[in-house]
Enzyme design. Sequence first.
Site, mmCIF file in Angstrom:
data_model
loop_
_atom_site.group_PDB
_atom_site.id
_atom_site.type_symbol
_atom_site.label_atom_id
_atom_site.label_comp_id
_atom_site.label_asym_id
_atom_site.label_seq_id
_atom_site.Cartn_x
_atom_site.Cartn_y
_atom_site.Cartn_z
ATOM 1 N N THR A 66 0.847 -1.198 0.000
ATOM 2 C CA THR A 66 0.000 0.000 0.000
ATOM 3 C C THR A 66 0.879 1.243 0.000
ATOM 4 O OG1 THR A 66 -1.831 -1.127 1.091
ATOM 5 C CG2 THR A 66 -1.749 1.269 1.326
ATOM 6 N N ASN A 151 -5.879 -9.835 -7.268
ATOM 7 C CA ASN A 151 -5.925 -10.505 -5.968
ATOM 8 C C ASN A 151 -7.250 -11.218 -5.705
ATOM 9 O OD1 ASN A 151 -6.563 -7.662 -6.036
ATOM 10 N ND2 ASN A 151 -7.023 -7.798 -3.864
ATOM 11 N N GLN A 179 0.746 -10.043 -6.320
ATOM 12 C CA GLN A 179 0.174 -11.389 -6.403
ATOM 13 C C GLN A 179 0.987 -12.350 -7.264
ATOM 14 O OE1 GLN A 179 -2.395 -12.697 -4.765
ATOM 15 N NE2 GLN A 179 -2.831 -10.817 -3.641
ATOM 16 N N SER A 201 4.932 -6.973 -1.742
ATOM 17 C CA SER A 201 4.569 -7.056 -0.326
ATOM 18 C C SER A 201 5.118 -8.345 0.262
ATOM 19 C CB SER A 201 3.040 -7.048 -0.231
ATOM 20 O OG SER A 201 2.630 -7.223 1.089
ATOM 21 N N HIS A 203 4.010 -9.997 3.154
ATOM 22 C CA HIS A 203 3.125 -10.973 3.819
ATOM 23 C C HIS A 203 2.407 -11.886 2.829
ATOM 24 C CE1 HIS A 203 -0.919 -8.939 3.422
ATOM 25 N NE2 HIS A 203 -0.157 -7.889 3.226
ATOM 26 N N THR A 239 13.213 5.123 10.705
ATOM 27 C CA THR A 239 14.042 3.984 11.115
ATOM 28 C C THR A 239 13.596 2.721 10.399
ATOM 29 O OG1 THR A 239 14.431 5.017 13.231
ATOM 30 C CG2 THR A 239 14.777 2.635 13.130
ATOM 31 N N CYS A 324 -16.503 -4.319 5.193
ATOM 32 C CA CYS A 324 -16.630 -2.915 5.578
ATOM 33 C C CYS A 324 -16.424 -2.829 7.080
ATOM 34 C CB CYS A 324 -17.969 -2.338 5.152
ATOM 35 S SG CYS A 324 -19.323 -2.883 6.179
HETATM 36 N N1 PLP Z 1 -1.938 -4.947 -4.307
HETATM 37 C C1 PLP Z 1 -2.463 -6.160 -4.346
HETATM 38 C C2 PLP Z 1 -2.735 -6.810 -5.673
HETATM 39 C C3 PLP Z 1 -2.778 -6.840 -3.148
HETATM 40 O O1 PLP Z 1 -3.295 -8.063 -3.197
HETATM 41 C C4 PLP Z 1 -2.503 -6.194 -1.915
HETATM 42 C C5 PLP Z 1 -2.822 -6.834 -0.643
HETATM 43 O O2 PLP Z 1 -3.746 -7.588 -0.533
HETATM 44 C C6 PLP Z 1 -1.932 -4.909 -1.936
HETATM 45 C C7 PLP Z 1 -1.666 -4.319 -3.149
HETATM 46 C C8 PLP Z 1 -1.610 -4.184 -0.663
HETATM 47 O O3 PLP Z 1 -0.560 -4.815 -0.014
HETATM 48 P P1 PLP Z 1 -0.198 -4.563 1.526
HETATM 49 O O4 PLP Z 1 -1.164 -5.410 2.296
HETATM 50 O O5 PLP Z 1 1.201 -5.032 1.665
HETATM 51 O O6 PLP Z 1 -0.353 -3.127 1.800
#
Ligand code: PLP
Length: 381
Positions: A66, A151, A179, A201, A203, A239, A324
């Site tokens: 993000t 995603n 993804q 990302s 995670h 940091t 939501c």
């Molecule tokens: N873009 C895509 C295609 C995602 O699937 C996600 C997370 O689900 C993101 C961006 C955002 O990633 P993060 O959770 O690391 O902010």
Amino acid sequence: MEQGALNALLFFSSTAEDPRQNYGNISSVHWAGRKLRHVLEDARDALARTLGLEDPEGFFFTSGATESINTALKGAYFSAVSAGRKFRLITSSVEHEAVLESARFLESLGARCQILPVSSSGALSLEALERALSETSAGETVLVSLMAANNETGVLFPLAEVAALTRKFGALLHLDAVQLLGKTEGALGLGEFSPHMVSVSSHKIGGSKGVGALWVRRGTPITSLLHGGAQERKRRAGTIYVAGIAAFHAAMEALSGRDVARLRTERDWLESEVRRRVPGVSIQGASEPRIANTSNFLFDGVRGEALLMGLDMAGFAVSGGSACNSGSILPSHVLMAMGLPKDAAASAIRVSLGPSNSREDLLAFVDALEAQVARIRTRTR
Ligand code: PLP
């Protein structure tokens, strides 16, 4: 313990006999800081190798995709505007909210944003992209921001064609590659698409939550969003989250042992078993090239919320549209962009398989799914 944190712990315990050796702040000049710097350099090298991008120094670490996406889009906008240029963003209707909300924000500042449509199966309209790019005028910075894979449906966008068009019209290209990692066979080779920026990302590949990276091609005009210290060569002040980055690196190394072909075989088996046993099912995006682990199911006459709750009680964690604030499910903007009515777009469920899911897990899931769908249909008949 969370997998990412565990990875970081394993990484640090393997790099120092005395854990106090890892106490330093990486940006400090003293020995304790200096001796951790290799963590960052090694992680950048691993990212460059994994994504197939030259210049590991192009990466800097963020709090997640993000932030990477916000930096790419807003950074390009601020840079263009401060150079007295007009700015236009071209993106698609099925992007992650990080892109679409950033686009809305930039529009509120006066940027022009064009949102490309997709087909009913989730395929990008290349004609629409070409049309949008052909409007490019002198003195205008055009940024094309597209996801490599969706995603919610797993549908892959045609990066070679996108790259050829952006090159032809001299636009900047940002790829949301979140993804893609660990979910397609073979090397990613993103370098061949000559992107200017790439977001990833941690995670999504089993690393820590709260870590990501942005790769920026040398010379790409973007303004930093975080000002303060000189970390990351002034590209992102603050940091640095060394343990999270170490876990990201460890998760990347683990990808090389991942059998993506097996993941795809299992996903395909799951889909055929669901089609065989549960009547009235459709799978969104199934006719397009997709990543290996994602299925988006819609069951006629079954409310997604009821199904998610039933599956949750049976011990399965699957997702719906987007939750939501009240915890209920909002219709998926991705499925609506693919032409599904609002009710249907709120009822689809997303199943993402992980490398540890066995055939027994999938069988148990199909049993639960069949029972839950039948239960909900009987109740609402
Ligand atoms: N873009 C895509 C295609 C995602 O699937 C996600 C997370 O689900 C993101 C961006 C955002 O990633 P993060 O959770 O690391 O902010």
